[in-house]
Write an enzyme that holds these catalytic residues in place. Sequence first.
Site, PDB file in Angstrom:
ATOM      1  N   ARG A  31      52.306 -13.173  26.764  1.00 60.91           N
ATOM      2  CA  ARG A  31      51.528 -12.655  25.646  1.00 60.91           C
ATOM      3  C   ARG A  31      52.511 -12.033  24.664  1.00 60.91           C
ATOM      4  NH1 ARG A  31      46.497 -11.836  25.467  1.00 60.91           N
ATOM      5  NH2 ARG A  31      46.278 -12.507  27.618  1.00 60.91           N
TER       6      ARG A  31
ATOM      7  N   GLU B 256      67.724 -16.530  36.775  1.00 57.74           N
ATOM      8  CA  GLU B 256      66.965 -15.411  36.180  1.00 57.74           C
ATOM      9  C   GLU B 256      67.087 -14.169  37.055  1.00 57.74           C
ATOM     10  OE1 GLU B 256      62.887 -16.599  35.520  1.00 57.74           O
ATOM     11  OE2 GLU B 256      63.422 -17.672  33.685  1.00 57.74           O
TER      12      GLU B 256
ATOM     13  N   LEU C  23      53.652  -9.311  21.945  1.00 60.00           N
ATOM     14  CA  LEU C  23      53.324  -7.927  21.585  1.00 60.00           C
ATOM     15  C   LEU C  23      53.272  -7.826  20.057  1.00 60.00           C
ATOM     16  CD1 LEU C  23      55.693  -6.248  24.164  1.00 60.00           C
ATOM     17  CD2 LEU C  23      53.187  -6.315  24.265  1.00 60.00           C
TER      18      LEU C  23
ATOM     19  N   GLY D 256      55.564 -13.029  39.498  1.00 56.51           N
ATOM     20  CA  GLY D 256      56.332 -11.799  39.647  1.00 56.51           C
ATOM     21  C   GLY D 256      57.623 -11.932  40.441  1.00 56.51           C
ATOM     22  N   SER D 257      58.235 -13.117  40.444  1.00 53.57           N
ATOM     23  CA  SER D 257      59.500 -13.223  41.192  1.00 53.57           C
ATOM     24  C   SER D 257      60.607 -12.433  40.498  1.00 53.57           C
ATOM     25  CB  SER D 257      59.902 -14.687  41.402  1.00 53.57           C
ATOM     26  OG  SER D 257      60.276 -15.272  40.185  1.00 53.57           O
ATOM     27  N   ASN D 258      60.561 -12.348  39.186  1.00 52.73           N
ATOM     28  CA  ASN D 258      61.553 -11.508  38.488  1.00 52.73           C
ATOM     29  C   ASN D 258      61.304 -10.029  38.773  1.00 52.73           C
ATOM     30  OD1 ASN D 258      63.541 -13.037  36.647  1.00 52.73           O
ATOM     31  ND2 ASN D 258      61.595 -14.121  36.392  1.00 52.73           N
TER      32      ASN D 258
ATOM     33  N   HIS E 224      63.462 -15.383  29.268  1.00 53.07           N
ATOM     34  CA  HIS E 224      62.892 -16.673  28.854  1.00 53.07           C
ATOM     35  C   HIS E 224      63.620 -17.774  29.624  1.00 53.07           C
ATOM     36  CE1 HIS E 224      60.856 -19.509  26.304  1.00 53.07           C
ATOM     37  NE2 HIS E 224      62.001 -20.142  26.146  1.00 53.07           N
TER      38      HIS E 224
ATOM     39  N   ASP F 266      60.245 -14.865  21.086  1.00 53.58           N
ATOM     40  CA  ASP F 266      61.491 -15.309  21.737  1.00 53.58           C
ATOM     41  C   ASP F 266      62.659 -15.304  20.747  1.00 53.58           C
ATOM     42  OD1 ASP F 266      60.042 -15.735  24.097  1.00 53.58           O
ATOM     43  OD2 ASP F 266      59.547 -17.794  23.545  1.00 53.58           O
TER      44      ASP F 266
ATOM     45  N   ASN G 236      63.098  -9.112  27.401  1.00 49.46           N
ATOM     46  CA  ASN G 236      62.304 -10.249  27.875  1.00 49.46           C
ATOM     47  C   ASN G 236      63.221 -11.259  28.547  1.00 49.46           C
ATOM     48  OD1 ASN G 236      59.999 -12.003  28.132  1.00 49.46           O
ATOM     49  ND2 ASN G 236      60.784 -13.200  26.399  1.00 49.46           N
TER      50      ASN G 236
HETATM   51  C1  GAR Z   1      59.956 -16.911  34.279  1.00 49.99           C
HETATM   52  O1  GAR Z   1      60.575 -18.149  34.493  1.00 49.99           O
HETATM   53  C2  GAR Z   1      60.151 -16.465  32.850  1.00 49.99           C
HETATM   54  O2  GAR Z   1      61.375 -16.899  32.306  1.00 49.99           O
HETATM   55  C3  GAR Z   1      58.989 -17.132  32.156  1.00 49.99           C
HETATM   56  O3  GAR Z   1      57.938 -16.987  33.066  1.00 49.99           O
HETATM   57  C4  GAR Z   1      58.434 -17.045  34.390  1.00 49.99           C
HETATM   58  C5  GAR Z   1      57.810 -15.929  35.188  1.00 49.99           C
HETATM   59  O4  GAR Z   1      58.144 -16.034  36.541  1.00 49.99           O
HETATM   60  N1  GAR Z   1      58.693 -16.511  30.893  1.00 49.99           N
HETATM   61  C6  GAR Z   1      58.336 -17.193  29.814  1.00 49.99           C
HETATM   62  O5  GAR Z   1      58.166 -18.396  29.794  1.00 49.99           O
HETATM   63  C7  GAR Z   1      58.130 -16.346  28.570  1.00 49.99           C
HETATM   64  N2  GAR Z   1      58.086 -17.152  27.405  1.00 49.99           N
HETATM   65  P1  GAR Z   1      57.879 -14.833  37.531  1.00 49.99           P
HETATM   66  O6  GAR Z   1      56.436 -14.363  37.295  1.00 49.99           O
HETATM   67  O7  GAR Z   1      58.050 -15.444  38.890  1.00 49.99           O
HETATM   68  O8  GAR Z   1      58.885 -13.757  37.237  1.00 49.99           O
END
Ligand code: GAR
Length: 200
Positions: A90, A173, A92, A11-13, A108, A144, A106
């Site tokens: 996951r 990100e 959708l 969950g850093s984003n 990526h 994606d 999203n």
């Molecule tokens: C992020 O780097 C995001 O780009 C990736 O998961 C990570 C989640 O980090 N998403 C994917 O790979 C989707 N295909 P976070 O939980 O720290 O936000």
Amino acid sequence: MRIAVFCSGKGSNLQAIIEAVKRGEIKAELSLVVSDNKDAYALVRAREAGIESVVVEPKNFSTREDFEKKIIEHLEKKKIDLVCLAGFMRMLSPNFVRRYRNRILNIHPALLPSFKGTQGVKDALDYGVKITGPTVHFVDEKMDHGPIILQSAVEVKDEDTEETLAERIHREEHKIYPLAIKLFVEGKLKIVGRRVMILE
Ligand code: GAR
């Protein structure tokens, strides 16, 4: 405008989005965090920020349709306008995508259309690219794949490991995802075919 963020892990984003809302950069309400994993650290972040969260785990449903139906119930209850996938591991269903068409974003960790899937950082590193970086895009029915909103270039260094590269990609990100959400909320994104124009 009311936003829901979907997470499966760290969950850093989500944290970056929480902070951008707090600073007033994203002028919207972060109304709900949805997780498909009860142990996701994202849930702790939501709690600490005073944001309501729900856990909807697929193992408790016999079909994907029922699983998503439960999520949609939560979204409707909260009158959610925008869904932001942030490390939600996951896909959708087409039905879900149709319901929130052009209202699902999203992030990526690779420069799409390269290195789709769940290991975007590792796949780019293993392939040997010199430039990689995150992509924010609209979600469509394919993985994606939807129209790209923002990307950011990150140089791959000789000494990089998956961890060090992922860390620099994460830093980008955390800039471009809140920015893309801000642009969406302000009505500045115009989709023209596969292209997304950013209005002044
Ligand atoms: C992020 O780097 C995001 O780009 C990736 O998961 C990570 C989640 O980090 N998403 C994917 O790979 C989707 N295909 P976070 O939980 O720290 O936000």
